[in-house]
Write an enzyme that holds these catalytic residues in place. Structure first.
Site, PDB file in Angstrom:
ATOM      1  N   LYS A 109    -105.624  40.786   7.873  1.00 38.78           N
ATOM      2  CA  LYS A 109    -105.536  39.854   9.022  1.00 38.78           C
ATOM      3  C   LYS A 109    -105.167  40.310  10.453  1.00 38.78           C
ATOM      4  O   LYS A 109    -105.453  39.884  11.505  1.00 38.78           O
ATOM      5  CB  LYS A 109    -104.454  38.835   9.056  1.00 38.78           C
ATOM      6  CG  LYS A 109    -104.903  37.758   7.788  1.00 38.78           C
ATOM      7  CD  LYS A 109    -103.733  36.725   7.554  1.00 38.78           C
ATOM      8  CE  LYS A 109    -104.158  35.771   6.599  1.00 38.78           C
ATOM      9  NZ  LYS A 109    -103.039  34.664   6.501  1.00 38.78           N
ATOM     10  N   ASP A 127    -103.616  29.398  10.559  1.00 36.31           N
ATOM     11  CA  ASP A 127    -102.491  29.151   9.460  1.00 36.31           C
ATOM     12  C   ASP A 127    -101.341  28.114  10.102  1.00 36.31           C
ATOM     13  O   ASP A 127    -100.769  27.121   9.315  1.00 36.31           O
ATOM     14  CB  ASP A 127    -102.042  30.307   9.196  1.00 36.31           C
ATOM     15  CG  ASP A 127    -102.643  31.174   8.165  1.00 36.31           C
ATOM     16  OD1 ASP A 127    -103.427  30.498   7.401  1.00 36.31           O
ATOM     17  OD2 ASP A 127    -102.740  32.537   8.123  1.00 36.31           O
TER      18      ASP A 127
HETATM   19  P1  NAP Z   1     -95.016  38.637   4.356  1.00 33.82           P
HETATM   20  O1  NAP Z   1     -95.772  38.939   5.630  1.00 33.82           O
HETATM   21  O2  NAP Z   1     -94.934  39.840   3.268  1.00 33.82           O
HETATM   22  O3  NAP Z   1     -93.519  38.195   4.559  1.00 33.82           O
HETATM   23  C1  NAP Z   1     -92.710  37.982   3.412  1.00 33.82           C
HETATM   24  C2  NAP Z   1     -91.331  37.404   3.930  1.00 33.82           C
HETATM   25  O4  NAP Z   1     -90.503  37.105   2.745  1.00 33.82           O
HETATM   26  C3  NAP Z   1     -90.469  38.363   4.575  1.00 33.82           C
HETATM   27  O5  NAP Z   1     -89.870  37.567   5.515  1.00 33.82           O
HETATM   28  C4  NAP Z   1     -89.704  39.072   3.633  1.00 33.82           C
HETATM   29  O6  NAP Z   1     -88.549  39.509   4.196  1.00 33.82           O
HETATM   30  C5  NAP Z   1     -89.432  37.867   2.755  1.00 33.82           C
HETATM   31  N1  NAP Z   1     -89.091  38.362   1.340  1.00 33.82           N
HETATM   32  C6  NAP Z   1     -89.732  38.855   0.298  1.00 33.82           C
HETATM   33  N2  NAP Z   1     -89.084  38.865  -0.736  1.00 33.82           N
HETATM   34  C7  NAP Z   1     -87.776  38.578  -0.317  1.00 33.82           C
HETATM   35  C8  NAP Z   1     -86.697  38.337  -1.333  1.00 33.82           C
HETATM   36  N3  NAP Z   1     -86.698  38.998  -2.603  1.00 33.82           N
HETATM   37  N4  NAP Z   1     -85.532  37.998  -0.803  1.00 33.82           N
HETATM   38  C9  NAP Z   1     -85.447  37.690   0.752  1.00 33.82           C
HETATM   39  N5  NAP Z   1     -86.752  37.680   1.445  1.00 33.82           N
HETATM   40  C10 NAP Z   1     -87.807  38.095   1.016  1.00 33.82           C
HETATM   41  O7  NAP Z   1     -95.746  37.793   3.573  1.00 33.82           O
HETATM   42  P2  NAP Z   1     -96.506  36.303   4.273  1.00 33.82           P
HETATM   43  O8  NAP Z   1     -98.007  36.620   4.386  1.00 33.82           O
HETATM   44  O9  NAP Z   1     -95.821  36.047   5.417  1.00 33.82           O
HETATM   45  O10 NAP Z   1     -96.101  35.152   3.027  1.00 33.82           O
HETATM   46  C11 NAP Z   1     -95.021  34.822   2.580  1.00 33.82           C
HETATM   47  C12 NAP Z   1     -95.130  33.528   1.576  1.00 33.82           C
HETATM   48  O11 NAP Z   1     -95.894  32.423   2.180  1.00 33.82           O
HETATM   49  C13 NAP Z   1     -95.966  33.808   0.236  1.00 33.82           C
HETATM   50  O12 NAP Z   1     -95.214  33.241  -0.714  1.00 33.82           O
HETATM   51  C14 NAP Z   1     -97.358  33.400   0.548  1.00 33.82           C
HETATM   52  O13 NAP Z   1     -98.020  32.961  -0.582  1.00 33.82           O
HETATM   53  C15 NAP Z   1     -97.033  31.973   1.551  1.00 33.82           C
HETATM   54  N6  NAP Z   1     -98.243  31.661   2.184  1.00 33.82           N
HETATM   55  C16 NAP Z   1     -98.919  30.474   1.990  1.00 33.82           C
HETATM   56  C17 NAP Z   1     -99.968  29.957   2.441  1.00 33.82           C
HETATM   57  C18 NAP Z   1    -100.581  28.591   2.407  1.00 33.82           C
HETATM   58  O14 NAP Z   1    -101.642  28.390   2.787  1.00 33.82           O
HETATM   59  N7  NAP Z   1     -99.620  27.791   1.722  1.00 33.82           N
HETATM   60  C19 NAP Z   1    -100.267  30.977   3.653  1.00 33.82           C
HETATM   61  C20 NAP Z   1     -99.963  32.178   3.900  1.00 33.82           C
HETATM   62  C21 NAP Z   1     -98.742  32.521   3.122  1.00 33.82           C
HETATM   63  P3  NAP Z   1     -88.433  41.143   4.908  1.00 33.82           P
HETATM   64  O15 NAP Z   1     -88.707  40.943   6.205  1.00 33.82           O
HETATM   65  O16 NAP Z   1     -86.973  41.396   4.653  1.00 33.82           O
HETATM   66  O17 NAP Z   1     -89.000  41.968   3.885  1.00 33.82           O
END
Ligand code: NAP
Length: 288
Positions: free
Chosen positions: A79, A115
């Site tokens: 992305k 998104d």
């Molecule tokens: P990302 O960029 O990797 O960000 C992950 C986030 O989660 C960061 O803020 C991270 O904190 C936090 N995190 C991860 N593990 C954690 C833990 N054990 N405890 C506390 N915080 C934790 O991922 P993303 O692309 O933003 O995606 C995040 C979620 O959104 C995923 O579950 C994904 O499936 C969902 N999503 C859904 C859609 C949809 O269409 N519904 C679209 C996109 C994403 P740190 O910064 O401290 O690492």
């Protein structure tokens, strides 16, 4: 942003070529959802999964253009990287710093990010029609959080509190967009107090996602009764956070609507037609 493009390019066969670039890509629900949408509107075409490794991304974008693809979605891990291979970036996508949709207008490739706007459309339709003056608490500050927080700033919220495990990321994001809305970045240690006054609580972290479905991103006793609780996760469709919130009389909102609506906006950019959102949603639901 002009969502309805007048000129629609199609592949040499006359069919509209669409796809999704990612690594991995086999799990993606986008092909089944968009092919159902094309069929429902009687648009000849096909939406294909494109397994693109990071080292092949530049070549894939060139091929996308030369093969006459009309559009593509872009997913993990491309992305951000894909932006440097496009001709233009929509203002919202530039601010978010990520592209999830490419539109090919006669060889000119423009990157969009649907998104955040997809998420907000879904949240307003399904759970909270008016976000103005609300205290919105966002858990997480990753890629998805950036998209949705940027879109939320257009809804005149009272306050957006961003809480992240890595505090510096929440603070940086709040600083970057402080001119768009009242946003503050907080550490996890400050979460309890912030959540206590939330009108809308949104989980953008991956905590609770399959296979760790028993995990919850905050102690359940912190969730105020009767607020709106939203989770971006759509596998499972109802996370533990949403189950517990529902038991406390909260209005709950899962991630499926965001997925469908980010796709709907992309579909509208490519085809110039209103997306058959309900058919797309039912198709995804039926594919689990
Ligand atoms: P990302 O960029 O990797 O960000 C992950 C986030 O989660 C960061 O803020 C991270 O904190 C936090 N995190 C991860 N593990 C954690 C833990 N054990 N405890 C506390 N915080 C934790 O991922 P993303 O692309 O933003 O995606 C995040 C979620 O959104 C995923 O579950 C994904 O499936 C969902 N999503 C859904 C859609 C949809 O269409 N519904 C679209 C996109 C994403 P740190 O910064 O401290 O690492």
């Amino acid at each position: 942003m002009d969502s309805m493009h007048q000129e629609v390019v199609v592949g040499s066969s006359g069919a509209m070529l669409l796809g999704v670039m990612g690594d991995p890509i086999r799990h993606s629900k986008s092909p089944v959802m968009h092919n159902a949408a094309l069929k429902a509107l009687g648009i000849p075409g096909s939406y294909v999964p494109l397994h693109i490794k990071p080292e092949g991304l530049e070549g894939a974008v060139q091929a996308f253009r030369s093969l006459g693809f009309r559009g593509a979605n872009v997913t993990i891990p491309h992305k951000v990287e894909v932006m440097k291979y496009l001709d233009m970036i929509d203002e919202g996508a530039a601010k978010v710093g990520a592209v999830n949709t490419i539109v090919n207008d006669n060889g000119v490739l423009t990157g969009f990010n649907t998104d955040g706007i997809g998420y907000v459309r879904s949240l307003k339709e399904e759970a909270c029609s008016d976000l103005s003056h609300k205290h919105i608490v966002v858990l997480g500050a990753g890629g998805a959080a950036r998209g949705i927080i940027h879109a939320l700033t257009h809804e005149k919220p009272g306050l957006i509190s961003v809480i992240n495990r890595t505090e510096s990321k929440a603070k940086k994001l709040a600083e970057e967009w402080c001119s768009l809305a009242d946003i503050r970045g907080l550490a996890e240690t400050e979460a309890k107090e912030a959540v206590a006054s939330a009108d809308v609580l949104i989980n953008t972290t991956s905590v609770g996602m399959h296979p760790y479905i028993e995990d919850i991103p905050l102690p359940e006793e912190w969730i105020p009764e009767g607020i709106v609780v939203s989770d971006l996760i759509y596998n499972p469709l109802t996370t533990k956070l949403l189950q517990r919130s529902e038991e406390k009389g909260c209005t709950v909102h899962g991630g499926l609507g965001m997925f469908v609506n980010q796709g709907a906006f992309a579909f509208e950019y490519w085809t110039g037609q209103a997306a058959p959102v309900e058919i797309m949603k039912q198709t995804v639901l039926g594919s689990f």
